[in-house]
Design an enzyme around this catalytic site. Structure first.
Site, mmCIF file in Angstrom:
data_model
loop_
_atom_site.group_PDB
_atom_site.id
_atom_site.type_symbol
_atom_site.label_atom_id
_atom_site.label_comp_id
_atom_site.label_asym_id
_atom_site.label_seq_id
_atom_site.Cartn_x
_atom_site.Cartn_y
_atom_site.Cartn_z
ATOM 1 N N ARG A 1 1.686 -19.824 1.839
ATOM 2 C CA ARG A 1 1.067 -20.101 3.136
ATOM 3 C C ARG A 1 0.869 -21.611 3.370
ATOM 4 O O ARG A 1 0.843 -22.047 4.524
ATOM 5 C CB ARG A 1 -0.255 -19.348 3.265
ATOM 6 C CG ARG A 1 -0.067 -17.843 3.161
ATOM 7 C CD ARG A 1 -1.128 -17.046 3.876
ATOM 8 N NE ARG A 1 -0.993 -15.626 3.562
ATOM 9 C CZ ARG A 1 -0.094 -14.815 4.098
ATOM 10 N NH1 ARG A 1 0.770 -15.284 4.976
ATOM 11 N NH2 ARG A 1 -0.048 -13.544 3.742
ATOM 12 N N ARG B 1 -7.071 -15.941 -12.010
ATOM 13 C CA ARG B 1 -7.657 -15.230 -10.874
ATOM 14 C C ARG B 1 -8.442 -14.023 -11.389
ATOM 15 O O ARG B 1 -7.907 -13.193 -12.130
ATOM 16 C CB ARG B 1 -6.565 -14.797 -9.886
ATOM 17 C CG ARG B 1 -5.837 -15.979 -9.269
ATOM 18 C CD ARG B 1 -4.709 -15.555 -8.352
ATOM 19 N NE ARG B 1 -5.189 -14.939 -7.130
ATOM 20 C CZ ARG B 1 -4.391 -14.527 -6.142
ATOM 21 N NH1 ARG B 1 -3.078 -14.655 -6.265
ATOM 22 N NH2 ARG B 1 -4.898 -13.977 -5.057
ATOM 23 N N ASP C 1 -6.600 -15.112 5.784
ATOM 24 C CA ASP C 1 -5.243 -15.581 5.486
ATOM 25 C C ASP C 1 -4.646 -16.455 6.584
ATOM 26 O O ASP C 1 -3.633 -17.116 6.347
ATOM 27 C CB ASP C 1 -4.312 -14.389 5.222
ATOM 28 C CG ASP C 1 -4.451 -13.850 3.812
ATOM 29 O OD1 ASP C 1 -5.062 -14.535 2.965
ATOM 30 O OD2 ASP C 1 -3.966 -12.734 3.546
ATOM 31 N N ARG D 1 -7.358 -22.582 -1.796
ATOM 32 C CA ARG D 1 -6.785 -22.993 -0.511
ATOM 33 C C ARG D 1 -7.652 -23.981 0.247
ATOM 34 O O ARG D 1 -7.137 -24.834 0.986
ATOM 35 C CB ARG D 1 -6.502 -21.755 0.352
ATOM 36 C CG ARG D 1 -5.295 -20.976 -0.132
ATOM 37 C CD ARG D 1 -4.999 -19.761 0.714
ATOM 38 N NE ARG D 1 -3.730 -19.148 0.291
ATOM 39 C CZ ARG D 1 -3.331 -17.943 0.646
ATOM 40 N NH1 ARG D 1 -4.098 -17.191 1.428
ATOM 41 N NH2 ARG D 1 -2.169 -17.472 0.236
ATOM 42 N N LYS E 1 7.699 -15.661 -1.436
ATOM 43 C CA LYS E 1 6.617 -14.757 -1.843
ATOM 44 C C LYS E 1 6.302 -13.756 -0.744
ATOM 45 O O LYS E 1 6.015 -12.586 -1.019
ATOM 46 C CB LYS E 1 5.370 -15.565 -2.205
ATOM 47 C CG LYS E 1 4.176 -14.708 -2.591
ATOM 48 C CD LYS E 1 2.995 -15.558 -3.005
ATOM 49 C CE LYS E 1 1.738 -14.741 -3.148
ATOM 50 N NZ LYS E 1 1.810 -13.682 -4.151
ATOM 51 N N ARG F 1 0.834 -1.202 0.000
ATOM 52 C CA ARG F 1 0.000 0.000 0.000
ATOM 53 C C ARG F 1 0.868 1.251 0.000
ATOM 54 O O ARG F 1 0.631 2.210 -0.742
ATOM 55 C CB ARG F 1 -0.935 -0.007 1.220
ATOM 56 C CG ARG F 1 -2.120 -0.962 1.087
ATOM 57 C CD ARG F 1 -2.755 -1.268 2.445
ATOM 58 N NE ARG F 1 -4.014 -1.994 2.303
ATOM 59 C CZ ARG F 1 -4.094 -3.292 2.024
ATOM 60 N NH1 ARG F 1 -2.987 -3.997 1.849
ATOM 61 N NH2 ARG F 1 -5.278 -3.893 1.935
#
Length: 411
Positions: free
Chosen positions: A364, A98, A290, A321, A388, A27
């Protein structure tokens, strides 16, 4: 790179320095591109942030952001308002699967010129930067909050700012509030009332150093390690007790899994509670999806069940996921079921040994399963995917006494 992870060390004692939040960094990198007199400190060293920085500083006609979903969303908005600049924004094979349509349609409502190079609704996309004068736009509220944040971040540079109406139930509110708080830190006027967010235009901001808080998502794996160890006292830096990051909810969530947290200055110390009575848990993770992978793997390691909801955005992440968790946890002997937005794990004390965990190009997945090495040796396939978001992860595990070696089998 496939790694065997195991340990005979069940008393975890050390201090780990985790770099800045990827969410905050990306951001602020975009805001720095809009307002170059901002200086950033403690930025993330993740692949995603490096890709974002390279794209913002470069002059290429084709911008390839690889697996970086945040960069895809934020840069779509950035290049759309970068008057006179034409780029094709693309990424990995998974990135081309995506969806981006919701964000593209919102930008087009405002007057942006964006077309699809291949399949409608998906990258790669061609963007011709425009001067945007319209300021009213609506967007579905239950999509990725990154779409919403992308619009908010570029809003100060729009001639009339933005009035953004969110339609329906809002997902991941903490991430939206993080974006607004960073704008407010630069004295950019915003409001968030009901389902309407406004950001006022601002031509210039004062010169300022913006320091990024360390990443709470990265901290989640140490909460999991503390929960699964016999004893633990692990300190992490640099963290704030009042954080902009939604994943700071870890403190309250892991309290229900036997981990206490103590803040001292910019340090948080995680301690395993002695004699804790474990029971099945239920959480709505609509605001913090997440950390779902970390939580469910912790529950398997503790031998408790869990029911997690609010997970609909996990299906459009680096991989699906929910399906990836179902497959990999089943390999370990878990009884797990998933829907489009939830998962349920049945308590079991038995974890199968000599299991290889596939990571599906998802950082993750690799890090969430690693703490199970406190229970059984485990091989993580394609383990370097952690770069990542957390390139130092395996080195930090070694600091805690884990054996982490490159290996193709258990023999």
């Amino acid at each position: 790179m496939n790694l065997l992870v195991q340990t005979s060390q069940h008393d975890l004692q050390d201090q780990i320095a985790i770099t800045g939040s990827k969410s905050e960094t990306n951001r602020l990198l975009l805001l720095q591109a809009l307002f170059p007199n901002i200086t950033l400190a403690n930025t993330s060293n993740s692949d995603d942030s490096e890709v974002m920085q390279k794209a913002l500083k470069g002059n290429d006609e084709i911008v390839d952001i690889h697996h970086a979903g945040t960069a895809m969303r934020f840069l779509t908005a950035y290049f759309a308002v970068n008057e006179g600049r034409e780029v094709v924004l693309t990424g990995s094979q998974r990135m081309t699967e995506r969806p981006i349509k919701v964000l593209v349609e919102a930008l087009v409502q405002l007057g942006a010129k964006i077309t699809y190079e291949k399949e409608e609704g998906y990258p790669p996309i061609r963007i011709i930067g425009q001067k945007i004068t319209a300021n009213k736009v609506s967007i579905p509220a239950n999509v990725s909050s990154q779409y919403i944040s992308a619009l908010l971040l570029v809003a100060p540079k729009l001639e009339n700012g933005i009035e953004l109406t969110l339609v329906g139930e809002i997902t991941s509110v903490p991430y939206i509030k993080m974006t607004l708080a960073l704008l407010n830190d630069l004295n950019i006027e915003t409001s968030f009332v009901g389902n309407v967010i406004t950001v006022k235009p601002k031509k210039e901001v004062e010169t300022k150093v913006m320091t990024v808080e360390s990443d709470w998502s990265s901290a989640s794996y140490f909460f999991s390690l503390a929960a699964l160890a016999k004893t633990a006292s692990v300190s992490l830096t640099s963290y704030k007790e009042t954080s902009l990051q939604g994943d700071s909810a870890l403190v309250e969530i892991y309290k229900q899994m036997g981990v206490s947290s103590k803040f001292e200055g910019d340090k948080i110390t995680l301690t395993k509670q002695e004699g804790f009575e474990y029971k099945d848990i239920t959480f709505d993770l609509n605001n913090t999806p997440d950390i779902a992978q970390t939580i469910v793997v912790t529950c398997l390691g503790l031998g408790i069940g869990c029911h997690l909801t609010g997970l609909h955005t996990l299906k459009i992440k680096e991989t699906d996921r929910l399906e990836a968790l179902r497959i990999e946890l089943t390999k370990l002997g878990a009884n797990i079921s998933v829907t489009n937005d939830s998962l349920t794990l049945v308590a079991t004390k038995d974890i199968k040994e000599e299991i290889r965990i596939d990571t599906y190009n998802d950082h993750r997945m690799a890090m969430a399963f690693a703490p199970l090495a406190l229970k059984v040796p485990i091989v993580i396939n394609n383990a370097d995917v952690v770069s990542k978001s957390y390139p130092d992860f395996w080195d930090d595990l070694k600091k805690l006494g884990f054996l982490v070696v490159q290996k193709w089998s258990f023999t």
